[in-house]
Design a protein around this motif. Structure first.
Motif, mmCIF file in Angstrom:
data_model
loop_
_atom_site.group_PDB
_atom_site.id
_atom_site.type_symbol
_atom_site.label_atom_id
_atom_site.label_comp_id
_atom_site.label_asym_id
_atom_site.label_seq_id
_atom_site.Cartn_x
_atom_site.Cartn_y
_atom_site.Cartn_z
ATOM 1 N N LYS A 323 19.022 -9.793 -33.832
ATOM 2 C CA LYS A 323 20.101 -9.835 -34.824
ATOM 3 C C LYS A 323 19.643 -9.159 -36.136
ATOM 4 O O LYS A 323 20.329 -8.306 -36.682
ATOM 5 C CB LYS A 323 20.474 -11.310 -35.070
ATOM 6 N N LEU A 324 18.461 -9.547 -36.585
ATOM 7 C CA LEU A 324 17.940 -8.962 -37.833
ATOM 8 C C LEU A 324 17.685 -7.462 -37.680
ATOM 9 O O LEU A 324 17.919 -6.682 -38.595
ATOM 10 C CB LEU A 324 16.639 -9.658 -38.248
ATOM 11 N N HIS A 325 17.178 -7.090 -36.515
ATOM 12 C CA HIS A 325 16.882 -5.672 -36.268
ATOM 13 C C HIS A 325 18.170 -4.848 -36.331
ATOM 14 O O HIS A 325 18.228 -3.804 -36.972
ATOM 15 C CB HIS A 325 16.196 -5.501 -34.918
ATOM 16 N N ARG A 326 19.209 -5.349 -35.652
ATOM 17 C CA ARG A 326 20.499 -4.635 -35.662
ATOM 18 C C ARG A 326 21.066 -4.552 -37.086
ATOM 19 O O ARG A 326 21.696 -3.576 -37.466
ATOM 20 C CB ARG A 326 21.522 -5.350 -34.760
ATOM 21 N N GLU A 327 20.827 -5.605 -37.845
ATOM 22 C CA GLU A 327 21.414 -5.646 -39.186
ATOM 23 C C GLU A 327 20.640 -4.775 -40.198
ATOM 24 O O GLU A 327 21.229 -4.014 -40.948
ATOM 25 C CB GLU A 327 21.438 -7.103 -39.663
#
Ligand code: TRP
Length: 406
Positions: A323-327
């Motif tokens: 999630k953090l990577h995508r964001e």
């Protein structure tokens, strides 16, 4: 806090900050203007090496002056070196690949110092061992494709006599205080205790307790910037300028000799400096053959070893969760695989795409690692194949004290 000297290269910052480092070392930045000068100086336009365009070679001294003279028809020569104490790793190749590019571009002689004596003074290694590595490592260096007619490789243990007059002159001009500054050595135990954290973890001696070979070493690395250290190449001339391509940690030696050159009747050497290739373990330490081998890609590693080391150990700048990577995307400054691709991936377009997609979180660390694994296996296998072709005769020829023009 940075700790970058010929003895160690670490930073307690998250990663090496080269705009800060350039100031500390009193060097000049390689800018777009200098790069286009290099591209056009030989008369026929030749695109600059990718490492100039990507800022891997980022700092210099007197390159403009050297190029201006070259345009006027003045010859120069290239000098670089290797401390032979272990198998070579991919980080070591940067200075040699680049030196070979400069040799091709300017069609100039190259001298390569194999500093077996240095490694004996500084490492726990016997003279026989380091002398053996001289020739073993020289094969890796030759595999970069140096022109055998214009390249002289020498073992200090064997060749020192020819340079000895210049060494003696340098020794006389050099104070112990100069050496202390060159190595960043503290003066006594009090100072040693208060020196920065990253220093404490290394075994940096102080000037009172280090051996005298270490104190005297600098002149031996400096002497090859004087062209009459190579009478078989340059006769008795003393006016041929030297250009030294090397990583920035070696700069202190050459700053010192630049201070002494004119007093001794020689032109100051020009310098061109690269960044470090970082350790697989993380972006705040350079790749190192003597620490844990699982964080270092050696030129004699097998494809499986390379794959395994990158997969398991290459420090990732990717987001902590999907999630953090995508964001937020990956932090490319600290992502070791990305840093290696910047050095070893030829394809500019693919690099741009990775920069964009990985930086934005559209690409995963695994995909970047897979690309790197391919690139590194190809690079290392190619070097191994070229090395296999180097016969004893070829090797001897590079070490022969002969006039390079015939
Ligand atoms: N001091 C370098 C090392 O520790 C080896 C070396 C000798 C060198 N002469 C050089 C490096 C000239 C760059 C340029 O490995």
């Amino acid at each position: 806090m940075d700790n970058i000297t010929p003895l160690t290269a670490k930073t307690s910052d998250t990663y090496f900050n080269y705009s800060k480092i350039i100031k500390q070392f009193g060097a000049e930045e390689i800018n777009a203007e200098l790069i286009s000068k290099i591209e056009s100086v030989t008369g026929k336009f030749k695109p600059a090496h990718k490492w100039l365009k990507r800022g891997i070679f980022f700092a210099h001294r007197d390159m403009n002056q050297l190029l201006d003279n070259y345009i006027k028809g003045k010859q120069f020569y290239l000098y670089t070196g290797r401390g032979p104490s272990a198998a070579m790793h991919i980080g070591h190749m940067i200075q040699f690949e680049f030196t070979k590019y400069l040799q091709d571009t300017f069609d100039v002689p190259v001298v390569v110092q194999m500093s077996d004596d240095e490694k004996f003074y500084f490492k726990d290694i016997t003279l026989d061992e380091t002398y053996k590595y001289t020739f073993e490592n020289a094969k890796d260096i030759i595999s970069c494709g140096f022109n055998p007619k214009k390249t002289f490789i020498f073992s200090n243990l064997d060749y020192i006599g020819y340079m000895y007059r210049n060494i003696v002159k340098l020794d006389k001009l050099t104070t112990c205080n100069n050496i202390r500054h060159t190595f960043g050595l503290p003066m006594g135990n009090d100072v040693y205790e208060t020196i920065c954290e990253c220093n404490k973890k290394t075994n940096i001696p102080n000037i009172e307790t280090c051996n005298i070979g270490q104190v005297g070493w600098a002149s031996k690395q400096e002497a090859p910037v004087f062209c009459d250290s190579f009478p078989h190449l340059f006769g008795k001339r003393n006016d041929i300028q030297c250009l030294v391509p090397c990583a920035i940690d070696q700069s202190p030696y050459f700053r010192l000799v630049r201070d002494h050159a004119e007093k001794l009747g020689y032109p100051k050497p020009a310098l061109i400096h690269s960044q470090f290739l970082v350790s697989l373990a993380g972006p705040n330490e350079k790749m190192n053959a003597s620490t844990d081998p699982k964080y270092t890609i050696f030129l004699d590693d097998t494809p499986d070893m390379i794959k395994d080391k990158i997969k398991r150990n290459a420090f990732s700048g990717g987001g902590e969760s999907l999630k953090l990577h995508r964001e937020f995307g990956a932090n490319l400054d600290i992502d070791v695989s990305y840093q290696y691709l910047k050095v070893f991936l030829d394809d500019d377009q693919l690099l741009d795409k990775i920069t964009h997609d990985y930086g934005k979180g559209l690409m995963m660390t695994k995909d970047v690692k897979d690309i790197l694994i391919d690139v590194m296996i190809k690079y290392v296998t190619d070097k191994q194949n070229k090395k296999k072709e180097i016969t004893q005769e070829v090797l001897d020829d590079f070490f022969a004290i002969k006039n390079l023009n015939n």
